[in-house]
Design an enzyme around this catalytic site. Structure first.
Site, PDB file in Angstrom:
ATOM      1  N   ASP A  51     -14.296  21.698  35.327  1.00 27.43           N
ATOM      2  CA  ASP A  51     -13.237  22.377  34.620  1.00 27.43           C
ATOM      3  C   ASP A  51     -12.205  22.490  35.731  1.00 27.43           C
ATOM      4  O   ASP A  51     -11.281  23.369  35.525  1.00 27.43           O
ATOM      5  CB  ASP A  51     -13.605  23.660  34.053  1.00 27.43           C
ATOM      6  CG  ASP A  51     -14.440  24.334  34.846  1.00 27.43           C
ATOM      7  OD1 ASP A  51     -14.374  24.129  36.218  1.00 27.43           O
ATOM      8  OD2 ASP A  51     -14.848  25.805  34.520  1.00 27.43           O
ATOM      9  N   HIS A 108     -12.788  24.167  38.619  1.00 24.71           N
ATOM     10  CA  HIS A 108     -12.906  25.218  39.347  1.00 24.71           C
ATOM     11  C   HIS A 108     -13.044  25.005  40.964  1.00 24.71           C
ATOM     12  O   HIS A 108     -13.723  23.913  41.170  1.00 24.71           O
ATOM     13  CB  HIS A 108     -13.768  26.269  38.930  1.00 24.71           C
ATOM     14  CG  HIS A 108     -15.287  25.721  39.109  1.00 24.71           C
ATOM     15  ND1 HIS A 108     -16.168  25.965  38.087  1.00 24.71           N
ATOM     16  CD2 HIS A 108     -16.141  25.041  39.889  1.00 24.71           C
ATOM     17  CE1 HIS A 108     -17.297  25.427  38.457  1.00 24.71           C
ATOM     18  NE2 HIS A 108     -17.262  24.845  39.487  1.00 24.71           N
TER      19      HIS A 108
END
Ligand code: PGA
Length: 256
Positions: free
Chosen positions: A132, A134
């Site tokens: 995602d 991160h």
């Protein structure tokens, strides 16, 4: 950003190991920022095999789960001990990892920032990237100015990490992580990403807009960011020819 594309994961780890080893040799009291996960494992194995002197090195890890202690096999304390620290001559007092059992986590986060400052700042920060986008555990919508603090994991990260825990039900919900602002203040970052499952997040981080929806895109604001990839992780980038040309034609004083 400088994009380095290597033929496979092993070659990408070799390149990352060379960059870390060069620093450890040229600056024996360097401050390193370290990361956990599957991606850095080959890098750590290569650094161990290189037989470097870690006696003056200081380290700060990016993150730790809240609620599991250093003896828990899935804690990042245990990961670092098992995969790197027990096999090099680093001084235990020079190792810093957020304490997931701190009785006052917010005060602990502030103290962690202060320790980084007192150490003179981080010379080279290793980063992985989540599917995602991160970095550390700064999930999408994290403030780009954030400092070390408590974060709540997304379901996606909890399911990505379930493989280490025997089911996502066991993955903690909360973590302590260095902030994106903390990472942006390091002198140099090296983001290492391998595998097709990272290709979309990498493309967004390198060629997309700077957005908290892809926290790694904040590295576009870092004055010295290296992104070291294998072919699979680079497969959704649109300008690979340019990145390769830049790397192959570096002036001799910039060669890695
Ligand atoms: P991984 O994790 O190396 O296990 O894919 C990367 C990350 O979540 O930062």
């Amino acid at each position: 950003m400088e994009i380095i594309i290597q033929p496979d994961a092993d070659a990408a780890a070799d390149m990352a190991a060379r960059i870390f080893a060069n620093l450890i040799i040229s600056k024996p009291d360097a401050v390193l920022g370290l990361a956990t996960g599957s991606t850095p494992l080959p890098l750590y194995r290569k650094l161990i095999a290189a037989g470097l002197d870690w006696s003056g090195i200081t380290t700060f890890n990016l993150d730790e789960y809240i609620g599991i202690g250093p003896d828990h096999p899935q804690s990042y304390h245990a990961f670092m001990q098992g995969n790197l620290f027990s096999q090099v001559n680093i001084k235990p007092g020079n190792i810093h990892i957020p304490d997931g059992m701190a009785s006052d986590p917010e005060a602990h986060c502030r103290a962690y920032e202060e320790k980084i400052r007192q150490a003179g700042g981080i010379d080279l920060q290793l980063l992985g990237i989540g599917t995602d986008g991160h970095i550390g555990f700064n999930e999408p919508t994290s403030s780009l100015a954030s400092r070390t603090r408590i974060k709540t994991l997304t379901e996606r990260t909890r399911s990505d990490n379930a493989r280490f825990f025997g089911g996502s039900g066991e993955v903690p919900f909360h973590v302590i992580t260095m902030g994106i602002g903390t990472i942006l203040q390091t002198r140099k970052v090296l983001l290492l990403a391998t595998g097709k499952n990272k290709a979309r997040a990498v493309a967004g981080a390198v060629e997309g807009p700077v957005t908290s929806m892809n926290p790694a895109s904040a590295l576009q604001l870092h004055p010295s960011a290296l992104v070291c990839l294998d072919e699979d992780a680079a497969s959704e980038l649109t300008r690979c020819d340019y990145y390769r040309w830049v790397f192959d034609n570096k002036p001799s004083w910039q060669k890695i």
